[in-house]
Scaffold this motif. Structure first.
Motif, PDB file in Angstrom:
ATOM      1  N   ARG A   1       5.256  -9.955  60.675  1.00 13.67           N
ATOM      2  CA  ARG A   1       4.632  -9.421  61.897  1.00 13.67           C
ATOM      3  C   ARG A   1       3.553 -10.377  62.421  1.00 13.67           C
ATOM      4  O   ARG A   1       3.454 -10.604  63.630  1.00 13.67           O
ATOM      5  CB  ARG A   1       4.009  -8.055  61.625  1.00 13.67           C
ATOM      6  CG  ARG A   1       4.989  -6.926  61.514  1.00 13.67           C
ATOM      7  CD  ARG A   1       4.232  -5.581  61.395  1.00 13.67           C
ATOM      8  NE  ARG A   1       5.111  -4.524  61.011  1.00 13.67           N
ATOM      9  CZ  ARG A   1       5.262  -4.058  59.775  1.00 13.67           C
ATOM     10  NH1 ARG A   1       4.557  -4.557  58.771  1.00 13.67           N
ATOM     11  NH2 ARG A   1       6.096  -3.075  59.527  1.00 13.67           N
ATOM     12  N   GLU A   2       2.731 -10.915  61.504  1.00 12.92           N
ATOM     13  CA  GLU A   2       1.667 -11.835  61.919  1.00 12.92           C
ATOM     14  C   GLU A   2       2.222 -13.063  62.629  1.00 12.92           C
ATOM     15  O   GLU A   2       1.568 -13.634  63.494  1.00 12.92           O
ATOM     16  CB  GLU A   2       0.841 -12.276  60.707  1.00 12.92           C
ATOM     17  CG  GLU A   2      -0.060 -11.198  60.155  1.00 12.92           C
ATOM     18  CD  GLU A   2      -0.724 -11.594  58.844  1.00 12.92           C
ATOM     19  OE1 GLU A   2      -0.581 -12.763  58.402  1.00 12.92           O
ATOM     20  OE2 GLU A   2      -1.385 -10.719  58.241  1.00 12.92           O
ATOM     21  N   ARG A   3       3.431 -13.469  62.277  1.00  9.90           N
ATOM     22  CA  ARG A   3       4.080 -14.622  62.903  1.00  9.90           C
ATOM     23  C   ARG A   3       4.885 -14.222  64.138  1.00  9.90           C
ATOM     24  O   ARG A   3       5.610 -15.040  64.697  1.00  9.90           O
ATOM     25  CB  ARG A   3       4.981 -15.317  61.895  1.00  9.90           C
ATOM     26  CG  ARG A   3       4.197 -15.999  60.795  1.00  9.90           C
ATOM     27  CD  ARG A   3       5.115 -16.596  59.748  1.00  9.90           C
ATOM     28  NE  ARG A   3       5.963 -17.639  60.271  1.00  9.90           N
ATOM     29  CZ  ARG A   3       5.936 -18.903  59.903  1.00  9.90           C
ATOM     30  NH1 ARG A   3       5.083 -19.299  58.978  1.00  9.90           N
ATOM     31  NH2 ARG A   3       6.759 -19.784  60.428  1.00  9.90           N
ATOM     32  N   GLY A   4       4.796 -12.954  64.537  1.00 10.15           N
ATOM     33  CA  GLY A   4       5.488 -12.493  65.731  1.00 10.15           C
ATOM     34  C   GLY A   4       6.903 -12.005  65.481  1.00 10.15           C
ATOM     35  O   GLY A   4       7.632 -11.711  66.432  1.00 10.15           O
ATOM     36  N   GLY A   5       7.293 -11.886  64.220  1.00 12.01           N
ATOM     37  CA  GLY A   5       8.634 -11.418  63.901  1.00 12.01           C
ATOM     38  C   GLY A   5       8.773  -9.925  64.100  1.00 12.01           C
ATOM     39  O   GLY A   5       7.817  -9.169  63.917  1.00 12.01           O
ATOM     40  N   THR A   6       9.969  -9.498  64.467  1.00  8.69           N
ATOM     41  CA  THR A   6      10.226  -8.083  64.702  1.00  8.69           C
ATOM     42  C   THR A   6      11.213  -7.493  63.701  1.00  8.69           C
ATOM     43  O   THR A   6      11.496  -6.296  63.745  1.00  8.69           O
ATOM     44  CB  THR A   6      10.768  -7.856  66.125  1.00  8.69           C
ATOM     45  OG1 THR A   6      11.972  -8.621  66.278  1.00  8.69           O
ATOM     46  CG2 THR A   6       9.742  -8.280  67.172  1.00  8.69           C
ATOM     47  N   ALA A   7      11.736  -8.335  62.802  1.00 10.08           N
ATOM     48  CA  ALA A   7      12.687  -7.862  61.794  1.00 10.08           C
ATOM     49  C   ALA A   7      12.571  -8.749  60.561  1.00 10.08           C
ATOM     50  O   ALA A   7      12.165  -9.912  60.645  1.00 10.08           O
ATOM     51  CB  ALA A   7      14.107  -7.896  62.339  1.00 10.08           C
ATOM     52  N   LEU A   8      12.940  -8.166  59.422  1.00 10.95           N
ATOM     53  CA  LEU A   8      12.998  -8.905  58.165  1.00 10.95           C
ATOM     54  C   LEU A   8      14.277  -8.489  57.464  1.00 10.95           C
ATOM     55  O   LEU A   8      14.628  -7.306  57.455  1.00 10.95           O
ATOM     56  CB  LEU A   8      11.785  -8.598  57.281  1.00 10.95           C
ATOM     57  CG  LEU A   8      11.692  -9.345  55.954  1.00 10.95           C
ATOM     58  CD1 LEU A   8      11.521 -10.854  56.177  1.00 10.95           C
ATOM     59  CD2 LEU A   8      10.538  -8.807  55.114  1.00 10.95           C
ATOM     60  N   GLY A   9      14.967  -9.462  56.914  1.00  8.94           N
ATOM     61  CA  GLY A   9      16.205  -9.181  56.203  1.00  8.94           C
ATOM     62  C   GLY A   9      16.088  -9.536  54.736  1.00  8.94           C
ATOM     63  O   GLY A   9      15.186 -10.277  54.326  1.00  8.94           O
ATOM     64  N   LEU A  10      17.015  -9.008  53.961  1.00  7.29           N
ATOM     65  CA  LEU A  10      17.099  -9.364  52.539  1.00  7.29           C
ATOM     66  C   LEU A  10      18.491  -9.045  52.045  1.00  7.29           C
ATOM     67  O   LEU A  10      19.201  -8.214  52.593  1.00  7.29           O
ATOM     68  CB  LEU A  10      16.039  -8.633  51.715  1.00  7.29           C
ATOM     69  CG  LEU A  10      15.781  -7.153  51.943  1.00  7.29           C
ATOM     70  CD1 LEU A  10      16.845  -6.307  51.291  1.00  7.29           C
ATOM     71  CD2 LEU A  10      14.425  -6.781  51.395  1.00  7.29           C
ATOM     72  N   GLY A  11      18.882  -9.753  51.013  1.00  2.48           N
ATOM     73  CA  GLY A  11      20.187  -9.526  50.420  1.00  2.48           C
ATOM     74  C   GLY A  11      20.040  -8.760  49.119  1.00  2.48           C
ATOM     75  O   GLY A  11      19.031  -8.881  48.428  1.00  2.48           O
ATOM     76  N   VAL A  12      21.062  -7.991  48.803  1.00  7.21           N
ATOM     77  CA  VAL A  12      21.064  -7.273  47.531  1.00  7.21           C
ATOM     78  C   VAL A  12      22.452  -7.414  46.917  1.00  7.21           C
ATOM     79  O   VAL A  12      23.464  -7.225  47.593  1.00  7.21           O
ATOM     80  CB  VAL A  12      20.648  -5.793  47.691  1.00  7.21           C
ATOM     81  CG1 VAL A  12      21.607  -5.015  48.555  1.00  7.21           C
ATOM     82  CG2 VAL A  12      20.479  -5.134  46.329  1.00  7.21           C
ATOM     83  N   GLY A  13      22.461  -7.773  45.642  1.00  2.20           N
ATOM     84  CA  GLY A  13      23.716  -7.908  44.925  1.00  2.20           C
ATOM     85  C   GLY A  13      24.391  -6.563  44.741  1.00  2.20           C
ATOM     86  O   GLY A  13      23.723  -5.542  44.531  1.00  2.20           O
ATOM     87  N   HIS A  14      25.703  -6.571  44.808  1.00  2.00           N
ATOM     88  CA  HIS A  14      26.458  -5.332  44.632  1.00  2.00           C
ATOM     89  C   HIS A  14      26.265  -4.747  43.235  1.00  2.00           C
ATOM     90  O   HIS A  14      26.515  -3.560  43.029  1.00  2.00           O
ATOM     91  CB  HIS A  14      27.939  -5.572  44.921  1.00  2.00           C
ATOM     92  CG  HIS A  14      28.200  -5.885  46.358  1.00  2.00           C
ATOM     93  ND1 HIS A  14      29.432  -6.245  46.826  1.00  2.00           N
ATOM     94  CD2 HIS A  14      27.382  -5.900  47.445  1.00  2.00           C
ATOM     95  CE1 HIS A  14      29.372  -6.449  48.134  1.00  2.00           C
ATOM     96  NE2 HIS A  14      28.135  -6.260  48.526  1.00  2.00           N
ATOM     97  N   ASP A  15      25.781  -5.574  42.304  1.00  2.00           N
ATOM     98  CA  ASP A  15      25.549  -5.115  40.929  1.00  2.00           C
ATOM     99  C   ASP A  15      24.115  -4.648  40.688  1.00  2.00           C
ATOM    100  O   ASP A  15      23.688  -4.506  39.556  1.00  2.00           O
ATOM    101  CB  ASP A  15      25.901  -6.235  39.943  1.00  2.00           C
ATOM    102  CG  ASP A  15      25.023  -7.457  40.122  1.00  2.00           C
ATOM    103  OD1 ASP A  15      24.298  -7.562  41.153  1.00  2.00           O
ATOM    104  OD2 ASP A  15      25.060  -8.346  39.251  1.00  2.00           O
ATOM    105  N   ASN A  16      23.363  -4.400  41.784  1.00  2.00           N
ATOM    106  CA  ASN A  16      21.955  -4.050  41.653  1.00  2.00           C
ATOM    107  C   ASN A  16      21.630  -2.762  42.425  1.00  2.00           C
ATOM    108  O   ASN A  16      20.899  -2.792  43.419  1.00  2.00           O
ATOM    109  CB  ASN A  16      21.071  -5.214  42.126  1.00  2.00           C
ATOM    110  CG  ASN A  16      19.647  -5.090  41.655  1.00  2.00           C
ATOM    111  OD1 ASN A  16      19.220  -4.049  41.171  1.00  2.00           O
ATOM    112  ND2 ASN A  16      18.905  -6.163  41.800  1.00  2.00           N
TER     113      ASN A  16
END
Length: 174
Positions: free
Chosen positions: A109-124
């Motif tokens: 947000r401080e950098r002006g971003g409006t979204a954050l993504g992340l990946g998750v393993g199918h085994d987690n």
């Protein structure tokens, strides 16, 4: 007992690398810690560390240039990605991972971003449940491909089936 109040979250410093290697070892030479710190030094990432009583207990990296996987880039462009989230096994479930994610969201947000993504393993499934609880929704399935070099100089290629999730940061925190 809630221990998050004793946890400090801050970006990695060069002097932290030996402590990280000792308390949160990762495979490879150089270690993933060194790789993530180098990305931070280059300005393409921020390597966040969780500390308690002077000891690193967790980490995660915001990649400002987004996920490298072509399928993810096609779906979300250069949406910043939070990756490499890990907390010492005996401390999981105490809110440390959540604190690291919230710190990454605030930096975005401080950098002006409006979204954050992340990946998750199918085994987690435990991590997937946390991310859903924090408001992250699935966008695209992909294969996370990465490599590491062992102390003998051999390179190991890894491939993990994952789902990339995104959270709209313009909505209130979950």
């Amino acid at each position: 007992m809630d221990h998050v109040d004793r946890t400090e979250i801050r970006p990695c410093r060069a002097a932290d690398l030996p402590l990280l290697d000792r308390h949160l070892p990762t495979p490879g030479a150089p270690t993933r810690h060194a790789d993530r710190f180098a990305r931070q030094e280059a300005g393409t990432g921020t390597y966040l560390l969780a500390w308690r009583d002077g000891v690193p207990i967790g980490h995660g990296q915001v990649r400002w240039d987004g996920c490298a996987a072509p399928g993810v880039r096609a779906a979300v462009g250069e949406c910043p990605e939070f990756n490499g989230l890990d907390v010492r096994a005996e401390l999981r479930g105490q809110g440390i991972g959540t604190a690291l994610i919230h710190a990454a969201e605030e930096l975005t947000r401080e950098r002006g971003g409006t979204a954050l993504g992340l990946g998750v393993g199918h085994d987690n499934p435990r991590a997937a449940a946390l991310y859903r609880r924090l408001g992250y929704g699935p966008v695209v399935a992909y294969t996370d491909r990465w490599s590491w070099t062992d102390p003998d100089g051999r390179t190991h290629e890894e491939a993990d089936p994952c789902t990339f999730l995104v959270r709209d940061l313009t909505t209130p925190d979950a």
